[in-house]
Write an enzyme that holds these catalytic residues in place. Structure first.
Site, PDB file in Angstrom:
ATOM      1  N   ARG A 163       0.820  -1.234   0.000  1.00 34.93           N
ATOM      2  CA  ARG A 163       0.000   0.000   0.000  1.00 34.93           C
ATOM      3  C   ARG A 163       0.842   1.266   0.000  1.00 34.93           C
ATOM      4  O   ARG A 163       0.499   2.259  -0.611  1.00 34.93           O
ATOM      5  CB  ARG A 163      -0.860   0.075   1.278  1.00 34.93           C
ATOM      6  CG  ARG A 163      -1.927  -0.923   1.448  1.00 34.93           C
ATOM      7  CD  ARG A 163      -2.669  -0.672   2.772  1.00 34.93           C
ATOM      8  NE  ARG A 163      -1.894  -0.998   3.971  1.00 34.93           N
ATOM      9  CZ  ARG A 163      -1.794  -2.209   4.495  1.00 34.93           C
ATOM     10  NH1 ARG A 163      -2.422  -3.213   3.944  1.00 34.93           N
ATOM     11  NH2 ARG A 163      -1.063  -2.428   5.577  1.00 34.93           N
ATOM     12  N   CYS A 204       6.488  -1.610  25.735  1.00 32.19           N
ATOM     13  CA  CYS A 204       6.741  -0.240  26.198  1.00 32.19           C
ATOM     14  C   CYS A 204       6.541  -0.064  27.714  1.00 32.19           C
ATOM     15  O   CYS A 204       7.318   0.638  28.369  1.00 32.19           O
ATOM     16  CB  CYS A 204       5.856   0.734  25.439  1.00 32.19           C
ATOM     17  SG  CYS A 204       4.175   0.149  25.204  1.00 32.19           S
ATOM     18  N   GLY A 215       0.416   3.927  21.625  1.00 36.41           N
ATOM     19  CA  GLY A 215       0.828   2.527  21.795  1.00 36.41           C
ATOM     20  C   GLY A 215       0.059   1.596  20.869  1.00 36.41           C
ATOM     21  O   GLY A 215       0.498   0.481  20.598  1.00 36.41           O
ATOM     22  N   ARG A 264      -5.881   1.895  29.120  1.00 31.49           N
ATOM     23  CA  ARG A 264      -5.680   2.857  28.017  1.00 31.49           C
ATOM     24  C   ARG A 264      -6.326   4.180  28.407  1.00 31.49           C
ATOM     25  O   ARG A 264      -7.459   4.194  28.907  1.00 31.49           O
ATOM     26  CB  ARG A 264      -6.343   2.304  26.745  1.00 31.49           C
ATOM     27  CG  ARG A 264      -6.073   3.133  25.509  1.00 31.49           C
ATOM     28  CD  ARG A 264      -4.667   2.975  24.980  1.00 31.49           C
ATOM     29  NE  ARG A 264      -4.449   1.659  24.391  1.00 31.49           N
ATOM     30  CZ  ARG A 264      -3.251   1.196  24.044  1.00 31.49           C
ATOM     31  NH1 ARG A 264      -2.161   1.922  24.250  1.00 31.49           N
ATOM     32  NH2 ARG A 264      -3.122   0.005  23.508  1.00 31.49           N
ATOM     33  N   HIS A 321       3.367   7.059  28.288  1.00 30.93           N
ATOM     34  CA  HIS A 321       2.709   6.161  29.248  1.00 30.93           C
ATOM     35  C   HIS A 321       3.106   6.589  30.656  1.00 30.93           C
ATOM     36  O   HIS A 321       4.244   7.014  30.899  1.00 30.93           O
ATOM     37  CB  HIS A 321       3.181   4.719  29.060  1.00 30.93           C
ATOM     38  CG  HIS A 321       2.687   4.042  27.820  1.00 30.93           C
ATOM     39  ND1 HIS A 321       1.854   4.627  26.899  1.00 30.93           N
ATOM     40  CD2 HIS A 321       2.919   2.775  27.362  1.00 30.93           C
ATOM     41  CE1 HIS A 321       1.598   3.753  25.920  1.00 30.93           C
ATOM     42  NE2 HIS A 321       2.236   2.626  26.180  1.00 30.93           N
ATOM     43  N   ASN A 377       6.320   6.496  25.217  1.00 33.84           N
ATOM     44  CA  ASN A 377       6.242   5.079  24.849  1.00 33.84           C
ATOM     45  C   ASN A 377       6.757   4.792  23.450  1.00 33.84           C
ATOM     46  O   ASN A 377       7.187   3.681  23.163  1.00 33.84           O
ATOM     47  CB  ASN A 377       4.787   4.598  24.961  1.00 33.84           C
ATOM     48  CG  ASN A 377       3.825   5.487  24.201  1.00 33.84           C
ATOM     49  OD1 ASN A 377       3.698   6.670  24.494  1.00 33.84           O
ATOM     50  ND2 ASN A 377       3.174   4.929  23.208  1.00 33.84           N
TER      51      ASN A 377
HETATM   52  P1  A2P Z   1       1.621   0.462   5.904  1.00 29.32           P
HETATM   53  O1  A2P Z   1       1.634   1.922   6.223  1.00 29.32           O
HETATM   54  O2  A2P Z   1       2.046   0.191   4.493  1.00 29.32           O
HETATM   55  O3  A2P Z   1       0.339  -0.229   6.269  1.00 29.32           O
HETATM   56  P2  A2P Z   1       1.286   1.381  13.055  1.00 29.32           P
HETATM   57  O4  A2P Z   1       1.743   0.522  14.209  1.00 29.32           O
HETATM   58  O5  A2P Z   1       1.520   2.829  13.283  1.00 29.32           O
HETATM   59  O6  A2P Z   1      -0.121   1.062  12.667  1.00 29.32           O
HETATM   60  O7  A2P Z   1       2.215   0.975  11.829  1.00 29.32           O
HETATM   61  C1  A2P Z   1       2.316  -0.348  11.344  1.00 29.32           C
HETATM   62  C2  A2P Z   1       3.441  -0.437  10.316  1.00 29.32           C
HETATM   63  O8  A2P Z   1       3.480  -1.785   9.843  1.00 29.32           O
HETATM   64  C3  A2P Z   1       3.223   0.444   9.103  1.00 29.32           C
HETATM   65  O9  A2P Z   1       4.449   0.921   8.627  1.00 29.32           O
HETATM   66  C4  A2P Z   1       2.598  -0.530   8.124  1.00 29.32           C
HETATM   67  O10 A2P Z   1       2.794  -0.199   6.775  1.00 29.32           O
HETATM   68  C5  A2P Z   1       3.389  -1.766   8.438  1.00 29.32           C
HETATM   69  N1  A2P Z   1       2.700  -2.960   7.912  1.00 29.32           N
HETATM   70  C6  A2P Z   1       1.444  -3.354   8.183  1.00 29.32           C
HETATM   71  N2  A2P Z   1       1.131  -4.459   7.452  1.00 29.32           N
HETATM   72  C7  A2P Z   1       2.220  -4.746   6.698  1.00 29.32           C
HETATM   73  C8  A2P Z   1       2.531  -5.729   5.720  1.00 29.32           C
HETATM   74  N3  A2P Z   1       1.655  -6.671   5.384  1.00 29.32           N
HETATM   75  N4  A2P Z   1       3.771  -5.720   5.165  1.00 29.32           N
HETATM   76  C9  A2P Z   1       4.655  -4.759   5.499  1.00 29.32           C
HETATM   77  N5  A2P Z   1       4.431  -3.784   6.396  1.00 29.32           N
HETATM   78  C10 A2P Z   1       3.222  -3.775   6.997  1.00 29.32           C
END
Ligand code: A2P
Length: 338
Positions: A41, A131, A162, A237, A244, A318
């Site tokens: 994405r 954390c 978090g 939360r 935190h 955190n």
């Molecule tokens: P993406 O922005 O492309 O969804 P957060 O904890 O802030 O929600 O961030 C989660 C992180 O993990 C984001 O960078 C997200 O990327 C990444 N992520 C989630 N699903 C996948 C996936 N299937 N492959 C690679 N990265 C992922």
């Protein structure tokens, strides 16, 4: 010229990944090449690395050969699938998820508390603690070494960051909605989080505790290397964006006075004591912790209901010490091995 490392950040578009990139730049980690990875994405988007912009690449199609150090913060299932592949390709993986934390052959490291464990990584994976455990042990590690911890009673007040970017967005969206007399339907959290508290983080376990609470039990014992330590946690939360807080009661094996605890923490690495016993003379997430590195400790006082116990109020960002900063500090320990 000293050695430069090819560093990958997995989850680079997330709340923690973004700060991992900024802390790597801020602390001048010897980065020869930086790779920002996320899902398909986000591939093609740009993220900040110091003054530079780096294009995000798709984790699923990325070849990890040549990566020296990989910082993972994209959730447990991504870590389970990809961390072993990066390690097999020769990278040292520093994983912020709970995927490997409880495996005996994966060290769980708080850089100020058990840095020596970094070398003990037969699978090439080092786990970054939760954390809440992280900030608690930066403060309690020195007390354990001095007086021996027998039992910890802790209630946490955990910010929405978090839960990642979607947690931050939900608090913002609900706050705006409620102030405009609109509905604030919960999506990311189990109940309305704006102007509310939720005593539920992560999944419920058979014993009635949540997994977030049990992480405080399991991780404290593993990091301090003492299975006798009892921990009684409640994780909550709260509608705070970053930082935190924890109300902690520590029962020690030997008596230690509040004065001695204060003196110990004043020189403890990573700790800043803010304890003036007057209005504002204590740390809060907004006034002290948010955007800063230290673990702040205040409200240090003896528990008059117990012969050997002290109360502390522990506050930290955190996303920084609780996640990204400690991961980078572990990377620094790995880099220093030469
Ligand atoms: P993406 O922005 O492309 O969804 P957060 O904890 O802030 O929600 O961030 C989660 C992180 O993990 C984001 O960078 C997200 O990327 C990444 N992520 C989630 N699903 C996948 C996936 N299937 N492959 C690679 N990265 C992922």
């Amino acid at each position: 010229m000293s050695r430069q490392f090819k560093v990958a950040v997995v989850g680079a578009t997330g709340a923690v990944g973004e700060v991992m990139l900024s802390i790597l730049a801020e602390r001048k980690f010897p980065v020869g090449e930086i790779v920002a990875l996320a899902s398909e994405r986000s591939a093609g988007e740009y993220v900040k690395f110091g003054d530079d912009e780096v294009m995000v690449r798709d984790l699923a199609t990325f070849d990890p050969a040549g990566v020296d150090i990989a910082l993972f913060s994209a959730g447990g299932s991504i870590s389970k699938e990809y961390a072993p592949k990066f390690a097999a390709a020769g990278a040292v993986v520093i994983d912020n998820s709970s995927a490997f934390r409880y495996d005996d052959d994966v060290p769980l490291v708080v850089s100020e508390v058990n840095p020596d464990q970094v070398r003990n990584r037969p699978r090439g994976i080092i786990a970054n603690p939760n954390c809440s455990t992280m900030q608690m042990l930066v403060a309690l590690g020195p007390i354990h070494r001095k007086a021996g911890i027998e039992r910890i009673n802790v209630a946490t007040y955990q910010s929405v960051s978090g839960a990642g970017r979607s947690g931050l967005e939900e608090l913002g969206r609900q706050t705006a909605a409620l102030l405009n007399f609109q509905e604030a339907a919960p999506e990311r959290f189990q109940a309305q989080i704006a102007f509310n508290l939720i005593p539920h983080i992560d999944d419920f376990q058979d014993n009635g505790f949540t997994k977030e609470e049990m992480k405080l039990v399991w991780e404290t014992r593993k990091i301090l290397g003492d299975d006798r330590i009892q921990v009684n946690p409640t994780a909550v939360r709260v509608p705070v964006f970053y930082g935190h807080s924890e109300a902690v009661n520590v029962e020690t094996r030997e008596k230690i006075s509040a004065e001695a605890v204060r003196a110990l923490l004043e020189t403890a690495p990573g700790v800043e004591v803010v304890d003036e016993r007057k209005p504002g003379g204590y740390p809060t997430p907004v006034t002290h912790a948010s955007g800063r590195d230290p673990v702040y400790v205040g409200r240090i006082r003896e528990d008059f209901s117990h012969p050997r116990a002290v109360n502390l109020w522990i506050v930290s960002d955190n996303i920084r010490k609780g996640a990204a900063l400690n991961a980078v500090q572990i990377a620094e320990l790995v880099a220093a091995e030469g």
